[in-house]
Design a protein around this motif. Structure first.
Motif, short mmCIF file in Angstrom:
data_model
loop_
_atom_site.label_atom_id
_atom_site.label_comp_id
_atom_site.label_asym_id
_atom_site.label_seq_id
_atom_site.Cartn_x
_atom_site.Cartn_y
_atom_site.Cartn_z
N HIS A 1 24.46 32.00 36.63
CA HIS A 1 25.52 32.37 37.58
C HIS A 1 24.98 32.59 39.00
CE1 HIS A 1 24.66 36.70 38.16
NE2 HIS A 1 25.69 36.71 39.00
N PHE B 1 31.38 31.07 43.73
CA PHE B 1 32.04 32.28 43.23
C PHE B 1 32.84 32.03 41.97
CE2 PHE B 1 35.79 35.04 43.04
CZ PHE B 1 35.17 36.28 42.96
N SER B 2 33.64 31.02 41.95
CA SER B 2 34.52 30.73 40.82
C SER B 2 33.73 30.47 39.54
CB SER B 2 35.42 29.55 41.14
OG SER B 2 36.26 29.25 40.04
N LEU C 1 31.76 33.56 38.28
CA LEU C 1 32.63 34.51 37.59
C LEU C 1 32.91 34.05 36.15
CD1 LEU C 1 33.99 37.18 38.26
CD2 LEU C 1 36.05 35.90 38.89
N LYS C 2 33.07 32.74 35.96
CA LYS C 2 33.31 32.20 34.61
C LYS C 2 32.10 32.44 33.71
CE LYS C 2 36.55 28.58 36.02
NZ LYS C 2 36.74 27.11 36.22
N ASP D 1 32.08 35.99 32.70
CA ASP D 1 33.12 36.21 31.68
C ASP D 1 32.62 35.74 30.31
OD1 ASP D 1 34.90 37.37 33.41
OD2 ASP D 1 35.93 35.48 33.90
N LYS E 1 29.10 41.51 37.89
CA LYS E 1 30.38 41.17 38.51
C LYS E 1 30.56 41.92 39.82
CE LYS E 1 33.50 39.68 34.81
NZ LYS E 1 34.77 39.97 34.14
N LEU F 1 28.56 40.27 42.43
CA LEU F 1 29.18 39.00 42.84
C LEU F 1 30.33 39.25 43.82
CD1 LEU F 1 29.15 35.93 42.36
CD2 LEU F 1 30.81 36.28 40.50
N TYR F 2 31.16 40.24 43.50
CA TYR F 2 32.26 40.57 44.40
C TYR F 2 31.73 41.13 45.73
CZ TYR F 2 35.90 39.86 40.88
OH TYR F 2 36.76 39.31 39.96
N LYS G 1 36.93 45.30 44.40
CA LYS G 1 36.59 44.91 43.02
C LYS G 1 35.12 45.20 42.72
CE LYS G 1 40.21 41.60 41.96
NZ LYS G 1 40.54 40.27 41.41
N ASN H 1 34.09 47.44 39.41
CA ASN H 1 33.15 46.95 38.39
C ASN H 1 31.89 47.84 38.30
OD1 ASN H 1 33.83 44.14 37.04
ND2 ASN H 1 34.69 44.11 39.11
#
Length: 579
Positions: free
Chosen positions: A79, A84-85, A88-89, A92, A114, A117-118, A126, A130
């Motif tokens: 990651h 970003f997208s 995040l996956k 998850d 997370k 990342l935010y 966020k 987290n």
């Protein structure tokens, strides 16, 4: 032309595939930990492609071995190099695969990742949410390392909203007391963060010490990114000192590096290059750098509180130069950035106290209550133990007093007995002198050593002879000589040890050692009463006078025979003598 381009792409991807296969083959001997270390080494040195290959290999290896924990770690590694997208996956996916794993760093680490990342993509709301979840899971799992990471992450947010004193407290604690933080990079990041806080708090001496300390670390020599972080803070330190020329040079050097790798630190470098030029009264260059910063910010959407100063300066500058168009643009940018900063600031300034500070205070309160309860418990136990010790001391005291009283009574009775015996002996001696009675020894022929030492048949004549010799032994006080043994006494009275031992056991009712000891103690009892000078001797001298090898042997023998101590006996003699 298209065929040439296609051929070029084919060659490029073939070479890339060959390189990846080559690297993958070389990684087969590495453990998971070694692969992680290599990944972070490449990642921190901005070697993106190599770090990607290692992350992919790590995940493939974990999937092949069906190791859920390592699969999750593989997703975490991947990651880092994703947008970003996608990032995040992957996180998850980490949460999904670790859902039923117990006793691991997950799910705490997932939420903290997370949050990071935010934070990186400027969604601080966020990020905080987290971080709080990660902290809660870390505490529930009693994981000190993840708890430390969560506290540090929240400290970054505190620093962002200007609560640098609170943030510095956290960074300082984990820098110097964080035994759970063993990673060198993490220690370096704490030092960097603490430097920032000190500079903002105008604790410049402390900041300078840490900068010098950081520049001497091996990491600053081997890692270009870390080295340029310290270069940046040398500039920040000199900017605070208003040494604008030095500050400018350091910020420009930092900007060149960070812009080359498209790192967010290039934004801060540009900001401070502009501030340095402001200090140098060079508004043109200040505007040039602020404009460049605005261009980057408008594309990335990344904001930070110092941007307000940038747009305020630009508004004033364009107003002075009567450039209405750029002045209007700067006002619009200011309002847009200010709105976002205001939203984030309000959220953080409200939620950090509510979700972090207050629970920490409540926990601290509980800890204090528990500590006070524990202290009270320890106090009661200590008082109980002290009471028992006191009772035991009182018991020993009364017991010693009782023993002393008993020994005093024994000593007094012995003195009375000795005085009575002395009187009787004196009267008997005077009577014998008056009657001219003299005790003569009986002449008995010398006896040969008997082979049968177990024989109990001794003639009356021999018995009387030995008894007569013992009377002489006693009357002449020969028992006071040192080194007397059964064998030496038997030799002196010309008999054998078997006869002598049998006679003493039969007629004296004790063995030879007890017989000799009793004679010496009886003599001591009598002489101590009669002879004041003898009483004044040291114990060692008295013992030697009585034929003992040392004072300890005499003291023990005296106590065993009489039931009282020598000191008590002498004391009572002196007390009675006072009457």
């Amino acid at each position: 032309m298209m065929r040439v381009k296609a051929l070029f792409l084919f060659i490029f991807f073939s070479n890339l595939l060959y390189t990846e296969n080559k690297i993958s083959d070389s990684l087969k001997t590495y453990s998971y930990k070694e692969l992680k270390d290599k990944f972070y080494t490449y990642y921190e040195n901005i070697k993106i492609e190599q770090s990607k290959v290692i992350a992919q290999y790590y995940l493939q290896k974990a999937k092949k071995e069906q190791n859920a924990l390592q699969i999750a770690d593989g997703y975490v590694l991947i990651h880092f190099n994703e947008n970003f997208s996608n990032a995040l996956k992957y996180l998850d996916s980490t949460a999904t695969i670790t859902k039923n794993l117990k006793g691991t760093k997950y799910p705490s680490q997932t939420y903290l990742m997370k949050g990071n990342l935010y934070y990186k993509h400027d969604n601080l709301k966020k990020a905080l949410d987290n971080y709080i979840l990660g902290l809660q899971y870390a505490k529930a799992q009693k994981d000190p390392q993840q708890t430390a990471y969560a506290n540090m992450d929240i400290a970054y947010l505190n620093s962002y909203i200007g609560k640098n004193a609170d943030a510095a407290k956290t960074f300082r604690y984990y820098l110097y007391n964080g035994n759970d933080i063993t990673d060198e990079s993490q220690h370096n990041q704490m030092r960097i963060s603490l430097i920032y806080c000190y500079i903002e708090l105008n604790k410049l001496d402390s900041a300078n010490i840490l900068i010098k300390e950081g520049l001497k670390t091996p990491l600053a020599f081997t890692n270009k990114y870390v080295h340029h972080q310290y270069t940046y803070y040398v500039g920040a330190y000199n900017l605070k000192l208003k040494k604008y020329d030095i500050a400018t040079k350091n910020f420009i050097a930092a900007y060149k590096y960070f812009s080359g790798i498209q790192d967010q630190n290039m934004n801060y470098s540009l900001l401070n290059i502009g501030k340095s030029y402001e200090g140098l009264k060079d508004k043109t260059k200040a505007v040039e750098n602020y404009t460049k910063l605005d261009s980057i910010i408008s594309k990335s959407g990344y904001t930070f509180p110092e941007l307000r100063d940038v747009y305020t300066f630009l508004i004033d500058y364009y107003k002075e130069n009567n450039d209405k168009e750029k002045q209007l643009y700067s006002i619009e940018r200011f309002l847009k950035v200010d709105q976002k900063l205001d939203e984030q600031f309000k959220y953080l300034s409200t939620e950090i106290p509510r979700k972090y500070d207050t629970p920490n205070l409540l926990q601290e309160k509980e800890n204090i209550i528990e500590e006070l309860k524990f202290r009270k418990k320890v106090l009661y136990i200590s008082l109980g133990i002290l009471l028992l010790i006191l009772l035991f001391i009182i018991y020993l005291y009364y017991r010693s007093k009782k023993t002393e009283k008993e020994q005093r009574k024994i000593a007094q009775d012995l003195i009375s007995l000795v005085e009575k015996r002395n009187i009787e002996e004196k009267n008997a001696e005077e009577k014998n002198k008056a009657n001219n009675i003299e005790i003569a020894p009986i002449a008995i022929p010398e006896q040969e050593e008997q082979n049968d030492k177990t024989s109990k048949t001794i003639s009356e004549e021999v018995t009387q002879f030995i008894l007569q010799e013992l009377r002489i032994f006693e009357s002449k006080e020969l028992f006071l000589k040192k080194g007397i043994t059964l064998a030496s006494l038997a030799k002196n009275i010309k008999t054998n040890t078997a006869y002598l031992s049998e006679i003493i056991n039969t007629h004296k009712g004790k063995n030879f050692a007890a017989y000799l000891n009793d004679l010496r103690i009886d003599f001591a009892l009598s002489r101590l009463v009669k002879d004041k000078k003898f009483r004044s001797y040291k114990l060692s001298v008295i013992a030697e006078e009585l034929g003992y090898n040392n004072e300890q042997a005499f003291s023990l023998a005296f106590k065993k025979k009489t039931g009282t101590t020598l000191s008590m006996y002498i004391k009572e003699i002196d007390n009675l003598g006072d009457f």
